[in-house]
Design a protein around this motif. Structure first.
Motif, PDB file in Angstrom:
ATOM      1  N   TYR A  39     -51.929  18.765 -40.179  1.00 42.08           N
ATOM      2  CA  TYR A  39     -51.303  19.323 -41.370  1.00 42.08           C
ATOM      3  C   TYR A  39     -51.723  20.786 -41.515  1.00 42.08           C
ATOM      4  N   ARG A  82     -38.839  20.730 -33.250  1.00 41.22           N
ATOM      5  CA  ARG A  82     -39.071  20.463 -34.658  1.00 41.22           C
ATOM      6  C   ARG A  82     -38.215  19.285 -35.073  1.00 41.22           C
ATOM      7  N   THR A  96     -46.184  23.155 -43.787  1.00 47.04           N
ATOM      8  CA  THR A  96     -45.549  23.473 -45.061  1.00 47.04           C
ATOM      9  C   THR A  96     -45.737  24.956 -45.332  1.00 47.04           C
ATOM     10  N   ARG A 135     -47.512  18.764 -39.222  1.00 43.20           N
ATOM     11  CA  ARG A 135     -46.670  18.916 -40.412  1.00 43.20           C
ATOM     12  C   ARG A 135     -46.994  20.263 -41.047  1.00 43.20           C
ATOM     13  N   THR A 149     -40.586  25.085 -42.841  1.00 43.95           N
ATOM     14  CA  THR A 149     -41.328  23.879 -43.215  1.00 43.95           C
ATOM     15  C   THR A 149     -40.728  22.707 -42.451  1.00 43.95           C
ATOM     16  N   SER A 150     -41.563  22.013 -41.672  1.00 42.64           N
ATOM     17  CA  SER A 150     -41.025  20.987 -40.790  1.00 42.64           C
ATOM     18  C   SER A 150     -42.169  20.260 -40.088  1.00 42.64           C
ATOM     19  N   MET A 151     -41.801  19.218 -39.333  1.00 44.26           N
ATOM     20  CA  MET A 151     -42.721  18.563 -38.405  1.00 44.26           C
ATOM     21  C   MET A 151     -42.495  19.188 -37.034  1.00 44.26           C
TER      22      MET A 151
END
Lengths: 113, 115
Positions: free
Chosen positions: A10, A36, A111, A109, A86-88
């Protein structure tokens, strides 16, 4: 077992920051990829590399760059982070002729606030 | 333009029954097709693949069928188990100019197997 390790699970960054996502693989794979994943959009390829210092753009390279100085390490760089990034983020590696059998990391992850 | 399409975002199946996940593609240059499985908070894992010169590949409970003329492939899971509940991604490869390959994914189908 093949292991692909992403440096962070994260991350929270501010708009405009330069962000580095690191990926390391331990199986001497030639190919490395950055994807992504977004809801409803699946996995989209950002960049990939088939050799040290070699890279090719994927489907959505805008706003990103990559670096591969060593075979085992592939870095994704967000030059100036924006909220739509913002994404994985998923890193993967495979053999040169691995025919798509890629091994993925656990994902980061990100943000951007 | 999306080259690998999974038109069903979700699928629910009773435990013990067959799960059929579908995938369509548009690029006739794709030469290898794969299915990946993804659990929440984990990276995708390779499940099964098929070469474009074949029409079926089987591995235990998982079978992939390829219909080249229809540009369609499907993944059959028999019998379905609760542990199969995951998002399944269809993927396809093309050879790049450098002689390596690029892997293109669909949007995924979330499978729920109900006990």
């Amino acid at each position: 077992d093949v292991k692909v390790t992403q440096s962070s699970r994260y991350l929270v960054k501010r708009t405009g920051e330069k962000v580095f996502l690191e990926c390391v693989q331990d199986m001497d794979h030639e190919n490395m990829f950055w994807y992504r994943q977004d809801p409803g959009l699946g996995l989209r390829l950002i960049y990939f590399s088939y050799d040290v210092k070699m890279k090719e753009k994927g489907d959505i390279p805008e706003g990103y760059s990559v670096s591969r100085e060593k075979k085992e390490r592939f870095s994704l760089i967000l030059e100036s982070a924006s909220t739509n990034q913002t994404s994985m983020y998923l890193c993967a590696s495979s053999l040169w002729q691995g025919r798509g059998t890629a091994f993925f990391g656990q994902g980061t992850r990100l943000t951007v606030v | 333009d999306q080259q690998v399409k999974q038109n069903s975002p979700s699928l629910s199946v009773q435990e013990g029954r067959i799960s059929i996940l579908n995938c369509d593609y548009t690029n006739s240059m794709f030469d290898y097709f794969l299915w990946y499985k993804k659990y929440p908070a984990e990276g995708p894992t390779f499940l099964i693949s098929i070469s474009s010169i074949k029409d079926k590949n089987e591995d235990g409970r998982f079978t992939v069928f390829l219909n080249k003329s229809a540009k369609h492939l499907s993944l059959h899971i028999v019998p379905s188990q609760p542990g199969d509940s995951a998002v399944y991604f269809c993927a396809a490869t093309t050879i790049t100019g450098a002689g390596s390959y690029q892997l293109t994914f669909g949007k995924g189908t979330k499978l729920s197997v109900i006990p």
